[in-house]
Design an enzyme around this catalytic site. Structure first.
Site, short mmCIF file in Angstrom:
data_model
loop_
_atom_site.label_atom_id
_atom_site.label_comp_id
_atom_site.label_asym_id
_atom_site.label_seq_id
_atom_site.Cartn_x
_atom_site.Cartn_y
_atom_site.Cartn_z
N CYS A 51 0.82 -1.21 0.00
CA CYS A 51 0.00 0.00 0.00
C CYS A 51 0.86 1.27 0.00
O CYS A 51 0.43 2.32 -0.44
CB CYS A 51 -0.96 -0.02 1.17
SG CYS A 51 -0.14 -0.25 2.74
N ASN A 52 2.08 1.18 0.51
CA ASN A 52 2.92 2.37 0.60
C ASN A 52 4.00 2.47 -0.46
O ASN A 52 4.66 3.49 -0.56
CB ASN A 52 3.59 2.43 1.97
CG ASN A 52 2.65 2.98 3.01
OD1 ASN A 52 1.80 3.80 2.70
ND2 ASN A 52 2.76 2.50 4.22
N HIS A 99 19.27 0.81 -0.94
CA HIS A 99 17.85 1.12 -0.80
C HIS A 99 17.06 -0.13 -0.42
O HIS A 99 16.22 -0.09 0.48
CB HIS A 99 17.31 1.73 -2.10
CG HIS A 99 15.84 2.01 -2.03
ND1 HIS A 99 15.32 3.12 -1.39
CD2 HIS A 99 14.76 1.31 -2.48
CE1 HIS A 99 14.00 3.09 -1.47
NE2 HIS A 99 13.63 2.00 -2.11
N GLU A 192 -13.78 2.64 18.62
CA GLU A 192 -12.87 1.95 17.70
C GLU A 192 -11.47 1.79 18.33
O GLU A 192 -10.86 0.74 18.24
CB GLU A 192 -12.77 2.77 16.42
CG GLU A 192 -12.27 1.98 15.24
CD GLU A 192 -12.18 2.84 14.00
OE1 GLU A 192 -11.15 2.80 13.35
OE2 GLU A 192 -13.16 3.58 13.73
#
Lengths: 427, 271
Positions: A51-52, A99, A192
């Site tokens: 997702c990132n 990296h 929540e």
């Protein structure tokens, strides 16, 4: 043959979520849909799509392989490379390795030190292996990345402290109670955040979890999700006497639990320690409760402070972690360099010379014990030892050269060099 | 160099190394150094046992001197630390036991040349000494855990950052459990030891010296606080701060009794 490593990608820093969605490669990691086909300069590839971040790692003919990977990625998503390029970061060789190691060690994550990325990278590698896209270099690189991540986690505190409110609350509970399986928790309110904290408590192994809410049906609902039991709101103080950890997050306009109430509760529970987590706004528990002995009250601001401090601590530790990444990057590049033909042939020759010198010295010592060795014998022995080693080295060197000229399959050459280095233990 | 000298040097060296490894391990947050400290402490205890055994065999304990009781006291303290370490699986116990064991052994060595002031006779005296040594030894462990509890509890209560080696300290519950176990073992032993001491004094002492009343009064006072701690823990289920404070008070009072009362009041214990 060229086996340079290139990495291209977008992440939470370079591209907004809608861009990351547009270029995600989650559906292109199966054998039948693999986005980065082998050939045209690419010999190995790996796709990491979370997702990132979306990253493509390729091994091949340097810039040609990188450009080809970019085209394939854009094409897979029905876009052009020009659309993707503004958000892209591109690394080559040493920078690409560094990296990747930083990503595996969670130094490049949105939440520094979060543990999920390593699992996601392992999954990406598993898929690349299943698609036969990972070869000698990526196999070694990824295994190295996993070991670097492990080293970073064990030698630095980059992942050691909680950086979410709910997890910080549970970590604090562990500082108070020795064994969570001997303690009971009570959730007051069905918010929540309380649910999230309760989930962490369940994972930490609390003995029993109960839920109290003004609307009994909601309490029952949450209790079911947590595997606990619902209790009517009227029994709150009776239940508190049997509670070690309380998480409170009701929508009440003013405090529900006061110091006086807690004095009674503590008497009933023989002053056994209690940890109260008040994440409601406005607060459910009067702050004066924290003045009581054996009661530890943390509100949302206290927990935020803990999280901020922990994040600052992780940032300090990241400096140490980066030093480890640099060290391991250099070690990996040494190995990569060794995979080229010339250093391996030189290393084989040096190894042979070393053996000749050692064995010759030993033999001359043995012969010398029964009388002096004349110059002629010494020369003959030297020539014999030297030619023996040359003949022993001939086959492996011929094998390597043969593979090297099979340019159509560079992967075989790398495997051959790696095998020879392992067999002869060439450092 | 005889066996006593050899084991005493070895014991002191191992305890001293354990102290250094403990501090370095705790401050440097190194699990290896901490494990090494535990091993060194156990090694020190083995050498300590040998030192005690050869001292007994060589007749060093035939007369009462300060070296005479500090050496077994340090041994009991180290034994209590190792027992609780094994039982509670908390290595922190050994990190505060090592410095005390080293200190008491060094004192015992320093006083070993002091002349004996009384002869050791009868089982009652041995029971008195054993009971007191266990009572005080385990209370030293409880006091260490108590001090650590109060320090850590203050940080949690006041929401201070748990940085550095504080992160590695056991949970408050574990420190309290050490205190609880030490109290359960220590109080009966201390009471029994004191009772034997009173009985033995009635039999063996011809007359009381002025300081004997101070010593007896002090010991009874310690017993009262010990009894309070034991009762409140067992009957009322006390946990947390108060037992930690009481353990520190008891141990501090024991030290005063051993080093101040024995030194500054002329009594049968003034050796």
């Amino acid at each position: 043959m060229n086996s340079s490593i290139s990495l291209i990608g977008i992440n939470h820093r370079t591209a907004a979520v809608e861009i990351r969605e547009r270029f995600a490669l989650t559906d292109f990691c199966a054998p039948e849909t693999w986005a980065i086909p082998r050939g045209e300069g690419i010999s190995e590839s790996l796709i990491l799509s979370t997702c990132n971040r979306v990253e493509v790692l390729v091994v091949g003919d340097g810039d040609r392989a990188r450009r080809r990977a970019l085209e394939c990625w854009a094409k897979a998503r029905g876009r052009t490379p020009e659309e993707l390029e503004p958000y892209l970061y591109q690394y080559q060789g040493e920078e690409a390795v560094r990296h990747l190691f930083s990503v595996a060690s969670s130094l490049d994550s949105l939440v520094l030190g979060e543990p999920q990325i390593l699992g996601q990278l392992k999954e990406a590698y598993r898929k690349a292996s299943a698609c036969r896209a990972a070869g000698t270099i990526l196999n070694r690189l990824l295994h190295k990345a996993f070991s670097v991540a492990k080293r970073v986690r064990s030698e630095t505190g980059v992942a050691s402290s909680a950086v979410s409110i709910s997890y910080a609350a549970v970590e604090l509970a562990k500082q108070i109670f020795d064994d969570m399986s001997r303690h009971d928790a009570l959730i007051l309110g069905a918010g929540e955040m309380a649910e999230l904290a309760a989930m962490h408590l369940v994972q930490a192994g609390v003995r029993r979890i109960r839920v109290v809410n003004r609307t009994y049906a909601r309490a029952e609902e949450l209790a079911q999700r947590l595997g606990g039991e619902a209790v009517p709101f009227g029994q709150l103080f009776a239940q508190l006497a049997e509670t070690d950890i309380l998480i409170s997050s009701t929508g009440a306009p003013e405090a529900i639990i006061h110091e006086q109430d807690m004095r009674g509760v503590l008497r009933k529970r023989k002053h056994r320690p209690m940890f109260l987590i008040d994440i409601a706004m406005p607060r459910d528990i009067d702050p004066a409760v924290n003045t009581l002995d054996n009661v530890y009250l943390y509100d949302i601001d206290d927990l935020k402070e803990v999280v901020e401090e922990n994040l600052a601590g992780r940032r300090e530790e990241a400096v140490k972690a980066r030093a480890i990444v640099d060290e391991e990057t250099a070690a990996f590049l040494d190995w990569l360099q060794s995979l080229t033909l010339q250093p391996t042939i030189v290393a084989l020759g040096e190894r042979g010379r070393r053996i000749v010198e050692e064995e010759l010295a030993r033999t001359l010592r043995r012969l010398g014990s029964s009388g002096p060795v004349d110059e002629e014998t010494r020369k003959a022995l030297e020539i014999m030892a030297d030619s023996l080693v040359r003949r022993f080295n001939h086959e492996p060197i011929a094998f390597l050269k043969e593979r090297f000229h099979e340019a159509e399959n560079p992967e075989y050459t790398l495997q051959a060099v790696d095998t020879i280095r392992r067999v002869f233990d060439l450092k | 160099m005889n066996w006593t000298d050899l084991f005493s040097c070895l014991c002191l060296a191992l305890y001293a190394l354990a102290v250094v490894a403990s501090f370095s391990g705790l401050l440097g947050r190194s699990p290896r150094l901490k494990a090494l400290a535990c091993a060194l402490c156990a090694g020190g205890f083995a050498a300590h046992s040998a030192w005690l055994a050869v001292s007994l065999c060589s007749g060093a304990f035939e007369g009462v001197s300060r070296g005479f009781y500090l050496l077994p006291l340090a041994w009991v303290l180290a034994a209590a630390g190792l027992f609780i370490f094994r039982r509670q699986r908390q290595e922190i116990v050994l990190h505060f036991v090592s410095p005390w064991a080293f200190f008491l052994c060094a004192c015992a060595l320093g006083f070993s040349g002091a002349p004996a002031s009384a002869t050791v006779t009868g089982p009652l005296l041995w029971l008195h000494l054993a009971g007191m040594a266990v009572g005080i030894g385990v209370m030293a462990v409880a006091a260490g855990a108590g001090g650590m509890f109060l320090w850590q509890e203050r940080a949690i209560k006041h929401k201070a950052r748990l940085a550095g080696f504080r992160r590695d300290l056991p949970a408050l519950g574990s420190l309290d459990a050490i205190n609880s176990l030490a109290t359960r073992i220590g109080f009966p032993c201390y009471s029994f030891g004191l009772l034997c001491g009173f009985l033995w004094s009635r039999i063996a002492w011809p007359s009381l010296m002025p300081g004997d009343l101070v010593k007896s009064g002090f010991s009874l006072l310690i017993l009262l606080v010990y009894a309070l701690l034991f009762h409140q823990r067992q009957a009322l289920g006390w946990q947390g701060r108060k037992p930690a404070v009481l353990a520190l008070v008891i141990f501090a009072a024991c030290l005063v009794s051993l080093f101040v009362v024995n030194t500054f009041f002329s009594s049968q214990h003034g050796f």
